[in-house]
Design a protein around this motif. Structure first.
Motif, PDB file in Angstrom:
ATOM      1  N   ILE A   1      -3.453   4.616   5.022  1.00  9.10           N
ATOM      2  CA  ILE A   1      -3.731   4.007   6.326  1.00  9.10           C
ATOM      3  C   ILE A   1      -5.157   3.469   6.391  1.00  9.10           C
ATOM      4  N   VAL A   2      -6.071   4.143   5.709  1.00  6.62           N
ATOM      5  CA  VAL A   2      -7.457   3.658   5.667  1.00  6.62           C
ATOM      6  C   VAL A   2      -7.532   2.365   4.867  1.00  6.62           C
ATOM      7  N   LEU A   3      -6.812   2.298   3.758  1.00  6.28           N
ATOM      8  CA  LEU A   3      -6.791   1.071   2.957  1.00  6.28           C
ATOM      9  C   LEU A   3      -6.160  -0.092   3.717  1.00  6.28           C
ATOM     10  N   ILE A   4      -5.132   0.197   4.495  1.00  4.13           N
ATOM     11  CA  ILE A   4      -4.498  -0.840   5.306  1.00  4.13           C
ATOM     12  C   ILE A   4      -5.486  -1.368   6.346  1.00  4.13           C
ATOM     13  N   TYR A   5      -6.193  -0.471   7.007  1.00  2.00           N
ATOM     14  CA  TYR A   5      -7.169  -0.873   8.025  1.00  2.00           C
ATOM     15  C   TYR A   5      -8.293  -1.697   7.409  1.00  2.00           C
TER      16      TYR A   5
ATOM     17  N   PHE B   1      -6.806   9.482  -6.033  1.00  2.00           N
ATOM     18  CA  PHE B   1      -7.302   8.346  -5.261  1.00  2.00           C
ATOM     19  C   PHE B   1      -6.786   8.384  -3.831  1.00  2.00           C
ATOM     20  N   PHE B   2      -5.491   8.529  -3.663  1.00  2.00           N
ATOM     21  CA  PHE B   2      -4.914   8.542  -2.321  1.00  2.00           C
ATOM     22  C   PHE B   2      -5.101   9.885  -1.625  1.00  2.00           C
TER      23      PHE B   2
ATOM     24  N   ILE C   1       0.840  -1.200   0.000  1.00  2.00           N
ATOM     25  CA  ILE C   1       0.000   0.000   0.000  1.00  2.00           C
ATOM     26  C   ILE C   1       0.880   1.258   0.000  1.00  2.00           C
ATOM     27  N   ALA C   2       1.952   1.255   0.776  1.00  2.00           N
ATOM     28  CA  ALA C   2       2.839   2.422   0.836  1.00  2.00           C
ATOM     29  C   ALA C   2       3.514   2.682  -0.507  1.00  2.00           C
ATOM     30  N   VAL C   3       3.978   1.629  -1.172  1.00  2.00           N
ATOM     31  CA  VAL C   3       4.606   1.791  -2.482  1.00  2.00           C
ATOM     32  C   VAL C   3       3.581   2.266  -3.507  1.00  2.00           C
TER      33      VAL C   3
ATOM     34  N   MET D   1      -9.463  -9.149   5.459  1.00  2.00           N
ATOM     35  CA  MET D   1      -8.727 -10.414   5.520  1.00  2.00           C
ATOM     36  C   MET D   1      -9.113 -11.223   6.753  1.00  2.00           C
ATOM     37  N   LYS D   2      -9.309 -10.561   7.873  1.00  2.00           N
ATOM     38  CA  LYS D   2      -9.750 -11.265   9.081  1.00  2.00           C
ATOM     39  C   LYS D   2     -11.171 -11.793   8.913  1.00  2.00           C
ATOM     40  N   THR D   3     -12.044 -10.991   8.293  1.00  2.00           N
ATOM     41  CA  THR D   3     -13.429 -11.403   8.087  1.00  2.00           C
ATOM     42  C   THR D   3     -13.524 -12.613   7.177  1.00  2.00           C
ATOM     43  N   PHE D   4     -12.733 -12.630   6.114  1.00  2.00           N
ATOM     44  CA  PHE D   4     -12.808 -13.720   5.141  1.00  2.00           C
ATOM     45  C   PHE D   4     -11.939 -14.917   5.503  1.00  2.00           C
TER      46      PHE D   4
END
Length: 78
Positions: free
Chosen positions: A48-52, A41-42, A30-32, A58-61
């Motif tokens: 940081i929002v995309l990371i969250y 877009f960013f 995401i940082a790159v 990923m946890k949900t799925f």
């Protein structure tokens, strides 16, 4: 005749070290992308929002398991 329904539980990452490495790699991607793409877009959706959101999805799925190793690694990070 109805076939029995099987609930398959599939967790890709069950080790705490792999969890930390995967989260760091996802954050780096995401940082790159934010550095290379930039733009509007960013400006409206920060990295940081995309990371969250990505980690929550990923946890949900079921990418991350509920194993003791992953939970202890998560508690150390947070």
């Amino acid at each position: 005749m109805k076939s029995p329904k099987y609930k398959e539980v599939w967790n890709m990452i069950q080790d705490g070290v792999m969890f930390v490495c995967f989260v760091l790699a996802f954050t780096a991607v995401i940082a790159v992308a934010e550095k290379k793409i930039g733009g509007k877009f960013f400006k409206y959706i920060p990295g940081i929002v995309l990371i969250y959101i990505g980690a929550a999805l990923m946890k949900t799925f079921g990418v991350f398991s509920d194993s003791e190793s992953v939970e202890s690694a998560k508690s150390c990070i947070i």
